[in-house]
Design an enzyme around this catalytic site. Sequence first.
Site, PDB file in Angstrom:
ATOM      1  N   GLU A   1       0.831  -1.213   0.000  1.00 25.48           N
ATOM      2  CA  GLU A   1       0.000   0.000   0.000  1.00 25.48           C
ATOM      3  C   GLU A   1       0.864   1.262   0.000  1.00 25.48           C
ATOM      4  O   GLU A   1       0.574   2.222  -0.722  1.00 25.48           O
ATOM      5  CB  GLU A   1      -0.957  -0.008   1.198  1.00 25.48           C
ATOM      6  CG  GLU A   1      -2.008  -1.120   1.156  1.00 25.48           C
ATOM      7  CD  GLU A   1      -2.835  -1.115  -0.115  1.00 25.48           C
ATOM      8  OE1 GLU A   1      -3.111  -0.039  -0.657  1.00 25.48           O
ATOM      9  OE2 GLU A   1      -3.189  -2.211  -0.589  1.00 25.48           O
TER      10      GLU A   1
ATOM     11  N   HIS B   1       2.184   2.076  -3.397  1.00 24.16           N
ATOM     12  CA  HIS B   1       1.250   2.816  -4.263  1.00 24.16           C
ATOM     13  C   HIS B   1       1.422   4.324  -4.054  1.00 24.16           C
ATOM     14  O   HIS B   1       1.372   5.100  -5.007  1.00 24.16           O
ATOM     15  CB  HIS B   1      -0.200   2.456  -3.917  1.00 24.16           C
ATOM     16  CG  HIS B   1      -0.709   1.199  -4.581  1.00 24.16           C
ATOM     17  ND1 HIS B   1      -0.651   0.989  -5.941  1.00 24.16           N
ATOM     18  CD2 HIS B   1      -1.327   0.105  -4.066  1.00 24.16           C
ATOM     19  CE1 HIS B   1      -1.190  -0.184  -6.230  1.00 24.16           C
ATOM     20  NE2 HIS B   1      -1.605  -0.755  -5.104  1.00 24.16           N
TER      21      HIS B   1
HETATM   22 ZN   LIG Z   1      -2.673  -2.599  -4.779  1.00 23.30          ZN
END
Ligand SMILES: [Zn+2]
Length: 268
Positions: A133, A136
């Site tokens: 995460e 990202h």
């Molecule tokens: Zn993802």
Amino acid sequence: MKKRRFSPRAFLTALLICIGLAACYTVPQTGRKAFNVVSPETEIKLGLKSFEEIKHLEHISSNAVQIAAIKRVGEQIAAVANPDIPNAKWEFVLFESKEPNAFALPGGKVGVYTGILPITMNDGGLAAVIGHEVAHVAARHGAERISEQMAMAGLATGLAIGLSGEDSRTRNLALLGFGVATTVGAVLPHSRLQEREADRIGLTYMAKAGYDPKEAVAFWQRFMEYNRKQGGRPPAFLSTHPTDESRIASLQSLLPEAEVYYQTSGRR
Ligand SMILES: [Zn+2]
């Protein structure tokens, strides 16, 4: 000598290159060129605003042991990712939800849903999820998605509306871009390209932070099993993502590279 004539296609290509150059962003960790018209400042502003809204809307867990776990692992990942995410004010919040889910927002805001904890199982699994995460955010995938949505909606209108800052449409756009939709508790998927990129960067992060990168493979295998038991309907965290099998295969191919970081991480 060939006679030159005006070609609409050539004109369009040139136009796209011009727009592209003006709005081109290179993902530093992978060198990929991405279309991005959202400034880092705007991105952080939208991220912080979105996180406050989510905290307001969702039920925050008070399970001290689980909160300690996500903070312990989150801070290790943050220490490694910090140079890639300037001006981050890290915060790790555990949300009470059956949904196996997690997200990270620009500004260093990380949300984990209790529903994913039975699948992460241990710190290594948690590091795989948080690393993914946070990757990202490091690669600015949310801003890229917002930019794409704005381009689709018409660049000029999009810029005027999207970057004006405060209206609800901007926030909705941000939530979509960052892959968080609070109203239905669903997370919109990132593109396959972004997923693979986040897998690769996230694997590096967890390895550098001293977590065995093989735990990422083990986590995705457990997730695949979870999906199978759900009757083949993947949870939002994964829908339209690469198939579990192809994701696991690609992670396995990245293990040797991550293994080097893990060996030198000094936290074994
Ligand atoms: Zn993802």
